[in-house]
Design an enzyme around this catalytic site. Structure first.
Site, PDB file in Angstrom:
ATOM      1  N   HIS A   8      71.052   2.206  -6.904  1.00 40.49           N
ATOM      2  CA  HIS A   8      72.171   2.071  -7.829  1.00 40.49           C
ATOM      3  C   HIS A   8      73.425   1.616  -7.079  1.00 40.49           C
ATOM      4  O   HIS A   8      74.022   2.385  -6.333  1.00 40.49           O
ATOM      5  CB  HIS A   8      72.416   3.422  -8.507  1.00 40.49           C
ATOM      6  CG  HIS A   8      73.471   3.414  -9.547  1.00 40.49           C
ATOM      7  ND1 HIS A   8      74.640   4.123  -9.423  1.00 40.49           N
ATOM      8  CD2 HIS A   8      73.536   2.778 -10.736  1.00 40.49           C
ATOM      9  CE1 HIS A   8      75.381   3.947 -10.489  1.00 40.49           C
ATOM     10  NE2 HIS A   8      74.729   3.134 -11.318  1.00 40.49           N
ATOM     11  N   GLU A  35      70.308  -3.082  -7.208  1.00 45.95           N
ATOM     12  CA  GLU A  35      71.054  -3.412  -8.421  1.00 45.95           C
ATOM     13  C   GLU A  35      72.262  -4.283  -8.099  1.00 45.95           C
ATOM     14  O   GLU A  35      72.941  -4.071  -7.096  1.00 45.95           O
ATOM     15  CB  GLU A  35      71.523  -2.140  -9.115  1.00 45.95           C
ATOM     16  CG  GLU A  35      72.228  -2.431 -10.433  1.00 45.95           C
ATOM     17  CD  GLU A  35      72.944  -1.236 -11.010  1.00 45.95           C
ATOM     18  OE1 GLU A  35      72.986  -1.138 -12.250  1.00 45.95           O
ATOM     19  OE2 GLU A  35      73.483  -0.420 -10.244  1.00 45.95           O
ATOM     20  N   ASP A  37      75.599  -5.496 -10.336  1.00 45.20           N
ATOM     21  CA  ASP A  37      76.440  -5.666 -11.519  1.00 45.20           C
ATOM     22  C   ASP A  37      77.164  -6.997 -11.376  1.00 45.20           C
ATOM     23  O   ASP A  37      77.686  -7.318 -10.305  1.00 45.20           O
ATOM     24  CB  ASP A  37      77.452  -4.529 -11.624  1.00 45.20           C
ATOM     25  CG  ASP A  37      76.789  -3.190 -11.911  1.00 45.20           C
ATOM     26  OD1 ASP A  37      75.902  -3.157 -12.775  1.00 45.20           O
ATOM     27  OD2 ASP A  37      77.168  -2.187 -11.280  1.00 45.20           O
ATOM     28  N   HIS A  50      80.978  -3.460 -10.029  1.00 48.27           N
ATOM     29  CA  HIS A  50      80.601  -2.644 -11.173  1.00 48.27           C
ATOM     30  C   HIS A  50      81.498  -2.844 -12.378  1.00 48.27           C
ATOM     31  O   HIS A  50      81.065  -2.702 -13.518  1.00 48.27           O
ATOM     32  CB  HIS A  50      80.591  -1.160 -10.784  1.00 48.27           C
ATOM     33  CG  HIS A  50      80.227  -0.259 -11.926  1.00 48.27           C
ATOM     34  ND1 HIS A  50      81.156   0.494 -12.604  1.00 48.27           N
ATOM     35  CD2 HIS A  50      79.037  -0.027 -12.538  1.00 48.27           C
ATOM     36  CE1 HIS A  50      80.551   1.157 -13.575  1.00 48.27           C
ATOM     37  NE2 HIS A  50      79.272   0.858 -13.552  1.00 48.27           N
ATOM     38  N   GLU A 140      72.835  -6.760 -13.697  1.00 55.91           N
ATOM     39  CA  GLU A 140      73.364  -6.349 -14.993  1.00 55.91           C
ATOM     40  C   GLU A 140      74.480  -7.299 -15.421  1.00 55.91           C
ATOM     41  O   GLU A 140      75.431  -7.531 -14.677  1.00 55.91           O
ATOM     42  CB  GLU A 140      73.909  -4.928 -14.964  1.00 55.91           C
ATOM     43  CG  GLU A 140      74.526  -4.513 -16.299  1.00 55.91           C
ATOM     44  CD  GLU A 140      75.223  -3.175 -16.279  1.00 55.91           C
ATOM     45  OE1 GLU A 140      76.001  -2.899 -17.217  1.00 55.91           O
ATOM     46  OE2 GLU A 140      75.007  -2.404 -15.313  1.00 55.91           O
TER      47      GLU A 140
END
Length: 321
Positions: A8, A35, A37, A50, A140
């Protein structure tokens, strides 16, 4: 196949989130996926961060004191990539200036920097080449409707860049995730995304998008997701019910599995456990043995991976799903 470990924002329990060192550490710790973002700069570059904001993870207020908007916040969209790369970044702090996780990497120290999505994809490709591993990526799309209102459409830019790096098929080690249900539908039906898609499920009060997250957790909502996506990313708290010292499954994972949806809950944090758990290992054990999740987002990818492996027969493969 054992549940996958999704780092994460990288190994964010140990190094500032979404920095190259945090990603390299997570890779070395054996995370199955890293991950990313994704937000956009003023010159339409995709940046790994993020938030659409800069002020709680960087020195932007010192470097560019006059570049905030009327709300006092500093937005990634108002800076060119070259300007963003000048900033120093550090552990996340709250609106009062206190660290969100006080026990993590000390304060506003070090020389950590932002980076583009292209830089991270190149990093993962080169690491996979040099180690002969197949570590995956998990980008994401952040606030797609907001970005379009700001003059940029992130989704097609992301898909174009992923294709350039040979992420082209549903079997490739990549998941594309988003909180916005309309965007997930658009990715599949309008943009023809062939990759695995994950519908993130948050809380309505977060105002992350116009999506009704309570509805998405109903049978009808899950059926709507299953028509376009490969999995869901709910909060850990969505997957369980706590009553005193008792913790039980909420039924969400089981209902999603009946629709062939993978379930990757977020976020395992050893230093911020959900109610009902006294240790990281107890939480991971419950998620794997009782909930039977398909993966976990974790700030502590090393610890989460260690506990997952301890629960699984050694003969089972560890490759990403």
């Amino acid at each position: 196949m054992r549940p996958v470990v999704i780092a994460h924002r990288g190994a964010s329990a140990y190094l500032p989130e979404h920095t190259v060192p945090a990603k390299v550490l997570a890779y070395a710790m054996g995370a199955d996926y890293l991950e990313q973002d994704v937000v956009a700069s003023r010159d339409d570059e995709l940046v790994v961060l993020h938030d659409i904001y800069l002020d709680r993870v960087s020195n932007v207020a010192e470097a560019f004191p006059d570049r905030h908007r009327d709300d006092g916040r500093y937005y990634v969209r108002d800076f060119d990539l070259a300007e963003l790369l000048e900033l120093r970044v550090w552990e996340r702090f709250d609106a009062e200036g206190a660290p969100v996780y006080p026990g993590r990497y000390p304060g506003r120290t070090g020389n950590f920097r932002l980076h583009s999505l292209r830089t991270e994809l190149e990093l993962v490709r080169h690491l996979n080449t040099s180690t002969e591993a197949r570590t995956g990526i998990y980008p994401e799309i952040k606030r797609p409707a907001w970005h379009r209102a700001q003059g940029i459409d992130i989704a097609p830019l992301l898909l174009e860049l992923l294709e350039e790096f040979d992420y082209r098929n549903n079997s490739d080690p990549v998941y594309v995730q988003c909180f916005d249900a309309n965007e997930v539908v658009r990715l599949r039906r309008e943009l023809g995304c062939p990759l695995k898609l994950v519908q993130l499920i948050g809380e309505n009060e977060w105002a992350e998008s116009e999506t009704d997250y309570a509805f998405l957790q109903t049978d009808a909502g899950l059926q709507q997701i299953a028509a376009v996506a490969d999995g869901i990313g709910p909060r850990l708290e969505h997957c369980m019910r706590v009553s005193g010292a008792q913790v039980r499954a909420s039924g969400l994972v089981e209902r999603a599995h009946k629709l062939a949806l993978a379930v990757h809950p977020y976020t395992v944090r050893a230093d911020s456990l959900p109610d009902g758990f006294s240790s990281h290992d107890a939480l991971v054990t419950f998620c794997v043995a009782e909930l039977k999740v398909d993966g976990l987002f974790s700030d502590f990818p090393d610890e989460t991976r260690r506990q997952i492996l301890a629960l699984e027969p050694a003969s089972r493969p560890a490759a990403p799903q």
